[in-house]
Write a protein that holds these residues in place. Structure first.
Motif, PDB file in Angstrom:
ATOM      1  N   TRP A   5       0.831  -1.204   0.000  1.00 13.53           N
ATOM      2  CA  TRP A   5       0.000   0.000   0.000  1.00 13.53           C
ATOM      3  C   TRP A   5       0.865   1.253   0.000  1.00 13.53           C
ATOM      4  CZ3 TRP A   5      -4.074   2.227  -1.432  1.00 13.53           C
ATOM      5  CH2 TRP A   5      -4.484   3.437  -0.889  1.00 13.53           C
ATOM      6  N   THR A   6       1.942   1.244   0.774  1.00  6.69           N
ATOM      7  CA  THR A   6       2.809   2.421   0.872  1.00  6.69           C
ATOM      8  C   THR A   6       3.355   2.829  -0.488  1.00  6.69           C
ATOM      9  OG1 THR A   6       3.444   1.845   3.126  1.00  6.69           O
ATOM     10  CG2 THR A   6       4.890   3.364   1.942  1.00  6.69           C
ATOM     11  N   TYR A   7       3.821   1.859  -1.266  1.00 10.29           N
ATOM     12  CA  TYR A   7       4.476   2.180  -2.524  1.00 10.29           C
ATOM     13  C   TYR A   7       3.542   2.113  -3.736  1.00 10.29           C
ATOM     14  CZ  TYR A   7       8.638   2.170   0.267  1.00 10.29           C
ATOM     15  OH  TYR A   7       9.567   2.471   1.226  1.00 10.29           O
ATOM     16  N   ASN A  83       6.827   1.097 -11.988  1.00 11.14           N
ATOM     17  CA  ASN A  83       7.025   2.261 -11.114  1.00 11.14           C
ATOM     18  C   ASN A  83       7.093   1.846  -9.644  1.00 11.14           C
ATOM     19  OD1 ASN A  83       7.109   4.183 -13.179  1.00 11.14           O
ATOM     20  ND2 ASN A  83       4.885   4.405 -13.215  1.00 11.14           N
ATOM     21  N   PHE A  84       6.260   0.886  -9.264  1.00  5.54           N
ATOM     22  CA  PHE A  84       6.298   0.350  -7.902  1.00  5.54           C
ATOM     23  C   PHE A  84       7.678  -0.237  -7.601  1.00  5.54           C
ATOM     24  CE2 PHE A  84       6.084  -3.527  -5.348  1.00  5.54           C
ATOM     25  CZ  PHE A  84       5.520  -3.069  -4.172  1.00  5.54           C
ATOM     26  N   GLY A  85       8.189  -1.058  -8.513  1.00  4.88           N
ATOM     27  CA  GLY A  85       9.505  -1.667  -8.317  1.00  4.88           C
ATOM     28  C   GLY A  85      10.600  -0.626  -8.209  1.00  4.88           C
ATOM     29  N   ALA A  86      10.537   0.397  -9.054  1.00  6.82           N
ATOM     30  CA  ALA A  86      11.545   1.461  -9.009  1.00  6.82           C
ATOM     31  C   ALA A  86      11.500   2.201  -7.673  1.00  6.82           C
ATOM     32  CB  ALA A  86      11.320   2.440 -10.163  1.00  6.82           C
ATOM     33  N   LEU A  92      14.914   1.148  -0.746  1.00  3.50           N
ATOM     34  CA  LEU A  92      15.904   0.241  -0.175  1.00  3.50           C
ATOM     35  C   LEU A  92      17.299   0.848  -0.229  1.00  3.50           C
ATOM     36  CD1 LEU A  92      14.772  -3.244  -1.527  1.00  3.50           C
ATOM     37  CD2 LEU A  92      14.972  -2.584   0.868  1.00  3.50           C
ATOM     38  N   PHE A  93      17.636   1.447  -1.357  1.00  2.35           N
ATOM     39  CA  PHE A  93      18.968   2.051  -1.492  1.00  2.35           C
ATOM     40  C   PHE A  93      19.129   3.203  -0.507  1.00  2.35           C
ATOM     41  CE2 PHE A  93      22.276   4.651  -3.468  1.00  2.35           C
ATOM     42  CZ  PHE A  93      23.224   3.687  -3.757  1.00  2.35           C
ATOM     43  N   ASP A  94      18.086   4.018  -0.372  1.00  2.00           N
ATOM     44  CA  ASP A  94      18.137   5.115   0.603  1.00  2.00           C
ATOM     45  C   ASP A  94      18.297   4.567   2.017  1.00  2.00           C
ATOM     46  OD1 ASP A  94      17.826   6.889  -1.441  1.00  2.00           O
ATOM     47  OD2 ASP A  94      15.702   7.298  -1.064  1.00  2.00           O
ATOM     48  N   ALA A  95      17.586   3.481   2.318  1.00  2.00           N
ATOM     49  CA  ALA A  95      17.671   2.899   3.658  1.00  2.00           C
ATOM     50  C   ALA A  95      19.081   2.402   3.955  1.00  2.00           C
ATOM     51  CB  ALA A  95      16.669   1.759   3.799  1.00  2.00           C
ATOM     52  N   VAL A 120      12.869  -7.573  -4.981  1.00  2.00           N
ATOM     53  CA  VAL A 120      12.043  -6.502  -5.546  1.00  2.00           C
ATOM     54  C   VAL A 120      11.376  -6.967  -6.836  1.00  2.00           C
ATOM     55  CG1 VAL A 120      12.067  -4.178  -6.524  1.00  2.00           C
ATOM     56  CG2 VAL A 120      13.363  -4.660  -4.448  1.00  2.00           C
ATOM     57  N   THR A 121      12.087  -7.762  -7.624  1.00  2.00           N
ATOM     58  CA  THR A 121      11.493  -8.297  -8.857  1.00  2.00           C
ATOM     59  C   THR A 121      10.284  -9.173  -8.535  1.00  2.00           C
ATOM     60  OG1 THR A 121      13.621  -8.243 -10.015  1.00  2.00           O
ATOM     61  CG2 THR A 121      11.922  -9.694 -10.909  1.00  2.00           C
TER      62      THR A 121
END
Length: 611
Positions: A5-7, A83-86, A92-95, A120-121
């Motif tokens: 839901w968040t993404y 777009n969701f995957g991106a 994740l990278f930011d985290a 993620v895939t």
């Protein structure tokens, strides 16, 4: 579900359009058996061709409309899933970028790579299938049963009885599949870890002719991954035959019971055909369920792994203030900071911080103790020393003495368990993280260069550095002449990890990257080990032109002797400190180090004055 839901929320409009189109496509499919029943009952059974042609044309037109709706639905579903995957990969990278090192050390590089790619895939695929296939199957099953009931309740009774049994079976398989596919992803971590190690160490593997061993090691990990995957897929694949067996039994029952109803004139041919058609469509939807169960189980396992990283604490030193407060340490910060305080993720501000800028670079360690998470023995124990602004300090000791650990406490890559580190008289926990780290030039033990040009790598320390500042830093690091002799000078592109440079050249570029920041504290972690004595001496002399306090981890007595003071560490404890001449007189360990490098005659050698 919260993760999805968040993404998905930013793309809810496109997702809503995809769902509406899917419902339209399903409406056509669920309507077709009714049209077929009308065509049979009112046209074929009465011999009226006009009715046959009319309802046949309606079926063709609606089928084409459903086909077009399905294509557009696929376009929107693909857009939302990509777009969701991106977005999840970016998060994740930011985290990971915002992890403290204590948090980062809990994850291997291989598992983080797997979570950002394979996991993620899996989530991306489940979003697409959810908007294209996954929701379609349950709606087709439920809608087919409802529509069959509207046609003939008695004929559709078998479908009503089977529905709860199928639901229970699917829930069991999904739960068991989740556990097995989580193990699959963990084995994938192991395969990626071995692959990463081999790609990074290919030169060493070839030099030691160890490719046979590495092939065997990779093969074993790959077999474990294969076995786990086969086990997980076997569970899910056994589901499909069971589902189809039940559904085909229901179709046989409907045909048998329908023929008896027609013999008794309680049902007509079109109704029986319509209910059988719904049953076969439900069977077709169930045949997709096996694939969906596999995908959902894998996605559920991947979602748990991704959520674990996203929910982890960000760049907030982990529990140091709480531990010091709990221990009754009088050097612990204010209560607000000890409890975590309010924090701005961008600036690193927390309650109790100050806006003061670091100007002098005076450094004090006051009874500092630190241990790595999960270890019993402290890496540093009760360390105390003071460094005046502008001084050069050498830190010496055997491997594992705690030298690099000491360095990593200064920019708060880790937090001390007890004690206090002060810069310019202020506890470093009171500085905003960015203010603290912007004042430090850190050169790690392993020179790490990034893709791009030489100038890009130097500017990595200060993005807005001018060409003059880049050249000045390169000159002080004793690398400018080498750069000028390259065909493209500062525009020369570096190979992977700077493979086209020597070890000494990479070290000097790393030093230049730190110097371009004009730091108040410069930390050199054995960063001149590959330099000859003359080049190293020139570099140290050039540092006098920078208004910074310099700490150098070194094993070279010549380098240490040129510093204002030397800190001698042994097993995490500071056992001696002072200038070279003083340590020669007072420290037996230091005399052994000098003798090991220069011979016993060096103990009476007159060394050049420090500073």
């Amino acid at each position: 579900m919260k993760l999805f839901w968040t993404y998905l929320k930013p793309h809810r409009k496109a997702a809503a359009i995809a769902l509406l189109l899917l419902i339209g496509e399903l409406a056509v499919e669920l309507w077709h058996p009714l049209l077929m029943a009308r065509l049979i009952n009112d046209g074929i059974m009465t011999g009226d061709m006009s009715v046959v042609l009319w309802w046949g044309a309606v079926m063709v037109v609606t089928a084409l409309a459903g086909f077009a709706t399905g294509i557009v639905n696929s376009v929107y579903a693909a857009r939302v899933s990509q777009n969701f995957g991106a977005d999840v990969r970016n998060a994740l990278f930011d985290a990971v970028q915002s992890f403290s090192l204590a948090r980062f050390d809990r994850y291997s590089a291989a598992t983080l790579m797997t979570r950002m790619t394979s996991d993620v895939t899996q989530l991306q695929n489940i979003v697409f299938m959810g908007l294209r296939i996954m929701i379609r199957s349950p709606i087709m099953i439920v809608g087919g049963i409802v529509m069959a009931l509207t046609v003939d309740v008695k004929l559709a009774f078998a479908l009503v009885v089977l529905a709860p049994l199928l639901l229970v079976l699917l829930v069991i398989v999904v739960n068991k599949g989740f556990l097995r596919f989580r193990l699959v992803q963990e084995k994938l971590d192991a395969v990626n870890g071995i692959l990463r190690e081999n790609l990074a160490g290919m030169r060493l593997i070839k030099a030691f002719v160890r490719f046979g061993r590495e092939i065997s090691r990779f093969g074993a990990a790959n077999r474990e991954l294969t076995d786990r995957t086969v086990s997980a897929l076997r569970l899910v694949e056994l589901t499909l035959p069971a589902l189809l067996l039940l559904m085909n039994a229901s179709v046989v029952f409907i045909i048998w019971f329908g023929s008896r109803q027609m013999d008794a004139h309680a049902a007509n041919v079109g109704d029986v055909v319509a209910v059988v058609n719904y049953a076969t469509r439900i069977t077709g939807a169930l045949s997709v369920v096996s694939f969906l169960v596999t995908s959902f189980s894998r996605a559920r396992a991947s979602a748990a792994r991704v959520s674990e990283v996203l929910a982890a604490d960000r760049d907030r030193p982990e529990g140091a203030e709480e531990r010091t407060a709990a221990a009754g340490d009088t050097t612990a910060p204010a209560a607000g900071a000890a409890a975590g305080g309010s924090r701005n993720p961008e600036s690193g501000l927390r309650s109790g911080t100050i806006e003061r800028v670091i100007t002098d670079g005076e450094l004090v360690f006051d009874r500092v103790t630190f241990r790595y998470p999960g270890t019993k023995e402290p890496a540093l124990a009760n360390i105390s020393f003071a460094v005046k602004p502008g001084q050069k300090v050498a830190i010496m000791g055997a491997t594992g003495a705690g030298k690099s650990t000491l360095f990593q406490l200064i920019p708060r890559l880790y937090e001390p368990e007890r004690g206090e580190i002060r810069i310019d008289g202020v506890d470093i926990r009171r500085y905003p993280v960015q203010t603290l780290r912007d004042s430090i030039g850190y050169v790690p033990q392993e020179s790490l260069l990034f893709s791009g040009t030489i100038a890009d790598n130097i500017r990595w320390g200060k993005e807005d550095a001018s060409d003059a500042e880049v050249a000045e830093a390169a000159g002080a690091a004793q690398i400018e002449a080498t750069i000028r002799n390259l065909p493209d000078g500062y525009a020369t592109r570096l190979g992977q990890k700077g493979v086209n440079l020597s070890g000494g050249q990479k070290q000097r570029l790393s030093v230049a990257r730190a110097l371009v920041r004009k730091p108040k504290l410069l930390l050199l972690d054995d960063s001149t080990s590959a330099l000859d004595a003359a080049t190293e001496a020139k570099l140290l002399d050039a540092l006098d032109g920078y208004a910074c306090t310099t700490l150098i981890i070194t094993q070279k007595i010549g380098t240490a002797a040129a510093c204002d003071t030397i800190l001698l560490l042994e097993e995490g404890r500071l056992i001696a400190s002072g200038p070279h001449d003083e340590l020669l007189k007072e420290s037996e360990l230091y005399r052994r180090i000098v003798a090991s490098q220069y011979g016993k005659e060096a103990l009476t050698h007159v060394w050049p004055a420090s500073g």
